[in-house]
Motif scaffolding. Structure first.
Motif, mmCIF file in Angstrom:
data_model
loop_
_atom_site.group_PDB
_atom_site.id
_atom_site.type_symbol
_atom_site.label_atom_id
_atom_site.label_comp_id
_atom_site.label_asym_id
_atom_site.label_seq_id
_atom_site.Cartn_x
_atom_site.Cartn_y
_atom_site.Cartn_z
ATOM 1 N N GLN A 32 0.646 -1.464 0.032
ATOM 2 C CA GLN A 32 -0.115 0.368 0.180
ATOM 3 C C GLN A 32 1.042 1.322 0.369
ATOM 4 O O GLN A 32 0.485 2.160 -1.192
ATOM 5 N N VAL A 52 -8.042 2.113 1.929
ATOM 6 C CA VAL A 52 -8.893 0.252 1.383
ATOM 7 C C VAL A 52 -10.073 0.606 2.294
ATOM 8 O O VAL A 52 -10.524 -0.995 2.037
ATOM 9 N N GLU A 53 -10.512 0.873 3.518
ATOM 10 C CA GLU A 53 -11.896 0.485 3.206
ATOM 11 C C GLU A 53 -12.897 0.652 2.515
ATOM 12 O O GLU A 53 -13.364 -0.445 1.834
ATOM 13 N N ARG A 54 -12.940 1.363 1.736
ATOM 14 C CA ARG A 54 -13.794 1.664 0.830
ATOM 15 C C ARG A 54 -13.605 0.728 -0.359
ATOM 16 O O ARG A 54 -14.733 -0.494 -0.530
ATOM 17 N N SER A 56 -12.498 -2.354 0.101
ATOM 18 C CA SER A 56 -12.725 -3.598 0.633
ATOM 19 C C SER A 56 -14.144 -3.810 0.495
ATOM 20 O O SER A 56 -14.415 -5.103 -0.543
ATOM 21 N N ARG A 57 -15.202 -3.037 0.401
ATOM 22 C CA ARG A 57 -16.330 -3.431 -0.079
ATOM 23 C C ARG A 57 -16.466 -3.299 -1.886
ATOM 24 O O ARG A 57 -18.051 -3.304 -2.744
ATOM 25 N N GLY A 61 -12.668 -6.492 -3.540
ATOM 26 C CA GLY A 61 -12.224 -7.078 -2.686
ATOM 27 C C GLY A 61 -11.419 -6.812 -1.940
ATOM 28 O O GLY A 61 -10.438 -7.229 -0.644
ATOM 29 N N GLY A 62 -10.989 -5.481 -2.317
ATOM 30 C CA GLY A 62 -9.283 -4.666 -1.657
ATOM 31 C C GLY A 62 -9.386 -3.749 -2.351
ATOM 32 O O GLY A 62 -8.924 -3.509 -3.746
ATOM 33 N N PRO A 105 -3.446 -7.140 -6.552
ATOM 34 C CA PRO A 105 -4.349 -6.619 -5.494
ATOM 35 C C PRO A 105 -3.526 -5.918 -4.623
ATOM 36 O O PRO A 105 -2.377 -6.597 -4.499
#
Length: 159
Positions: A32, A52-54, A56-57, A61-62, A105
């Motif tokens: 990252q 990272v949070e957004r 992941s959705r 998936g990340g 990823p």
């Protein structure tokens, strides 16, 4: 190193690279921090790369590395596969074609294989046409397939 590095210290040896396959390079982990550093340099702050949070959705998936980050790593990976006379290097000249079949990823490792499809004497240097494949560890489809052009000039970099 994963594959043997090819060293071509003379114009004749550079020209003889035509038809040669080299690699793979060592694996390089796309962390990252590297993705964020690229975003700072390119001012490309897309959520799929840097949130990272957004991410992941999202569809991957990340977070994923920028496609152009993958391209930005080509000169480094190529230099790990092909060398010239001490102090000399190849200069990146351009791409004939580029595709990104699979996203990279964050946290995954990539490596490169190269097929030197042509080498042309420019009179004072050589142009190498190289088919590149950037693989992702554990993934069948490549991250990137490209045809790159490098130019080698028999001139040592200044100190």
């Amino acid at each position: 190193m994963a594959g043997d590095r090819v060293v071509a210290p003379s114009a004749e040896e550079v020209l003889a690279l035509k038809g040669r396959s080299v690699g793979p390079s060592d694996w390089l982990v796309v962390e990252q921090d590297r993705v964020d550093g690229y975003a700072r340099a390119a001012d490309d702050w897309h959520w799929a790369h840097n949130d990272v949070e957004r991410a992941s959705r999202g569809p991957f998936g990340g977070p994923i590395g920028h496609a152009h980050l993958t391209l930005a790593l080509v000169p480094h990976l190529f230099a790990s596969l092909v060398g010239f006379a001490e102090g000399e290097d190849a200069m990146f000249y351009g791409y004939n074609r580029v595709r990104f079949p699979t996203a990279v990823p964050v946290g995954s490792a990539i490596r490169m294989r190269a097929d030197v499809v042509d080498v042309v004497d420019l009179g004072g240097g050589e142009q190498l046409t190289v088919d590149l494949t950037i693989e992702i560890d554990g993934v069948e489809r490549p991250a990137c397939v490209a045809q790159a052009l490098f130019r080698h000039y028999p001139v040592k970099a200044p100190d």
